[in-house]
Design a protein around this motif. Structure first.
Motif, mmCIF file in Angstrom:
data_model
loop_
_atom_site.group_PDB
_atom_site.id
_atom_site.type_symbol
_atom_site.label_atom_id
_atom_site.label_comp_id
_atom_site.label_asym_id
_atom_site.label_seq_id
_atom_site.Cartn_x
_atom_site.Cartn_y
_atom_site.Cartn_z
ATOM 1 N N UNK A 166 80.981 -16.573 41.384
ATOM 2 C CA UNK A 166 80.390 -17.041 42.641
ATOM 3 C C UNK A 166 80.148 -15.882 43.595
ATOM 4 N N UNK A 167 81.109 -14.968 43.655
ATOM 5 C CA UNK A 167 80.947 -13.792 44.517
ATOM 6 C C UNK A 167 79.788 -12.926 44.045
ATOM 7 N N UNK A 168 79.693 -12.718 42.714
ATOM 8 C CA UNK A 168 78.631 -11.872 42.181
ATOM 9 C C UNK A 168 77.244 -12.422 42.431
ATOM 10 N N UNK A 169 77.075 -13.742 42.305
ATOM 11 C CA UNK A 169 75.752 -14.348 42.509
ATOM 12 C C UNK A 169 75.396 -14.391 43.993
ATOM 13 N N UNK A 170 76.354 -14.775 44.832
ATOM 14 C CA UNK A 170 76.068 -14.914 46.263
ATOM 15 C C UNK A 170 75.839 -13.570 46.935
ATOM 16 N N UNK A 171 76.607 -12.551 46.529
ATOM 17 C CA UNK A 171 76.515 -11.231 47.162
ATOM 18 C C UNK A 171 75.666 -10.235 46.369
ATOM 19 N N UNK A 172 75.036 -10.709 45.295
ATOM 20 C CA UNK A 172 74.158 -9.874 44.479
ATOM 21 C C UNK A 172 74.898 -8.651 43.937
ATOM 22 N N UNK A 173 76.139 -8.854 43.466
ATOM 23 C CA UNK A 173 76.947 -7.770 42.917
ATOM 24 C C UNK A 173 76.832 -7.769 41.391
ATOM 25 N N UNK A 174 76.154 -6.777 40.863
ATOM 26 C CA UNK A 174 75.919 -6.709 39.419
ATOM 27 C C UNK A 174 77.237 -6.521 38.661
ATOM 28 N N UNK A 175 78.110 -5.686 39.201
ATOM 29 C CA UNK A 175 79.386 -5.430 38.526
ATOM 30 C C UNK A 175 80.227 -6.700 38.439
#
Length: 277
Positions: A166-175
């Protein structure tokens, strides 16, 4: 002029293919998570039943009287040589990773209680520290503890993967998206370990069916265990739908892992995808 007004409308109405891939990834993630959690938390990994013909043969050989109850669903046994040994019942049970419960309705338990059915808890919790329970064989302790440990790790990894994803998708974090793929791969791996442990536990029981000394647990026995000890080899252990659901969850979790890893690649090499998010 008319052609110029139609072109922007067509462009605005178009949906980028990456969005469909993201929706497919989220849908697959939800399905795999739900299947694994349902498989690990339900109590239908195995069913314990009693084979009637084998039970009758063993009862005759051990001089034990049998009384069939509830349409031959439950057996009340009594040692012919010891009239004081009463209140032992052979019952069907269903179990999971954490518990083993009676496969009886409340009304059926109420009926049996009128003829001496012990008022014990309907479920045995493997995690509970109960010194009064019959100790299991060492190999069964190890197998049960290993399966519980792997299941707990799987649930923890699933919860972590949901937060990181959820964090990666919402904040656009590829890692973070890449880590989510690795976490789902680990969740599927530990779920597979749990399934394999249960499988080998079942193989051990079936291969040693004629040797009750190898499997002297009280699964399927309610009341004093002495009269039922000679009848234990008549038990049948069969797998149930929770185990099949678990294997399906392992396959979906592995597929979900690949989807998340590929999603990280799309986000890295397709800047337009990040803009759409």
């Amino acid at each position: 002029m008319e052609a110029q007004t139609e072109t922007p409308q067509g462009e605005c109405g178009a949906v980028h293919p990456s969005v469909f891939y993201l929706l497919a990834t989220l849908l697959l993630t939800s399905c795999s998570t739900a299947m694994l959690c349902a498989a690990l938390m339900t109590e239908h990994w195995e069913h314990v039943t009693w084979e009637k013909s084998a039970l009758t043969t063993l009862a005759n050989a051990s001089n034990t009287a049998l009384q069939w109850l509830l349409d031959e669903k439950v057996v009340h046994i009594e040692d012919v040589n010891n009239k004081k040994s009463k209140g032992t019942f052979l019952v069907p049970m269903n179990g999971g990773i954490w518990t083993m419960c009676l496969s009886l309705e409340e009304e059926e338990v109420s009926i049996l209680s009128r003829i001496g059915f012990p008022t014990e808890p309907l479920c045995t919790h493997y995690l509970a520290d109960n010194d009064n329970e019959e100790r299991r064989a060492d190999w069964q302790h190890r197998m049960q503890n290993l399966s519980i440990s792997c299941a707990l790790v799987c649930l923890i990894v699933l919860g972590s993967a949901a937060l990181v994803g959820a964090f990666g998708v919402c904040k656009h974090q590829i890692s973070a998206v890449l880590v989510t793929g690795v976490l789902y791969l680990l969740a599927g791996l530990f779920a597979m370990f749990t399934l394999m442990i249960i499988h080998f536990k079942r193989v051990q029981r079936v291969s040693n069916r004629d040797s009750p000394l190898v499997d002297d647990t009280a699964d399927g026995v309610v009341g004093p265990h002495g009269p039922a000890y000679a009848l234990l080899s008549a038990r049948e252990f069969t797998t149930s739908w929770s185990l099949e659901l678990g294997w399906g969850g392992v396959v979906l979790a592995t597929t979900t892992s690949l989807f998340w890893i590929l999603l990280s690649k799309i986000m890295r090499y397709n800047p337009l995808f990040s803009m759409l998010l």
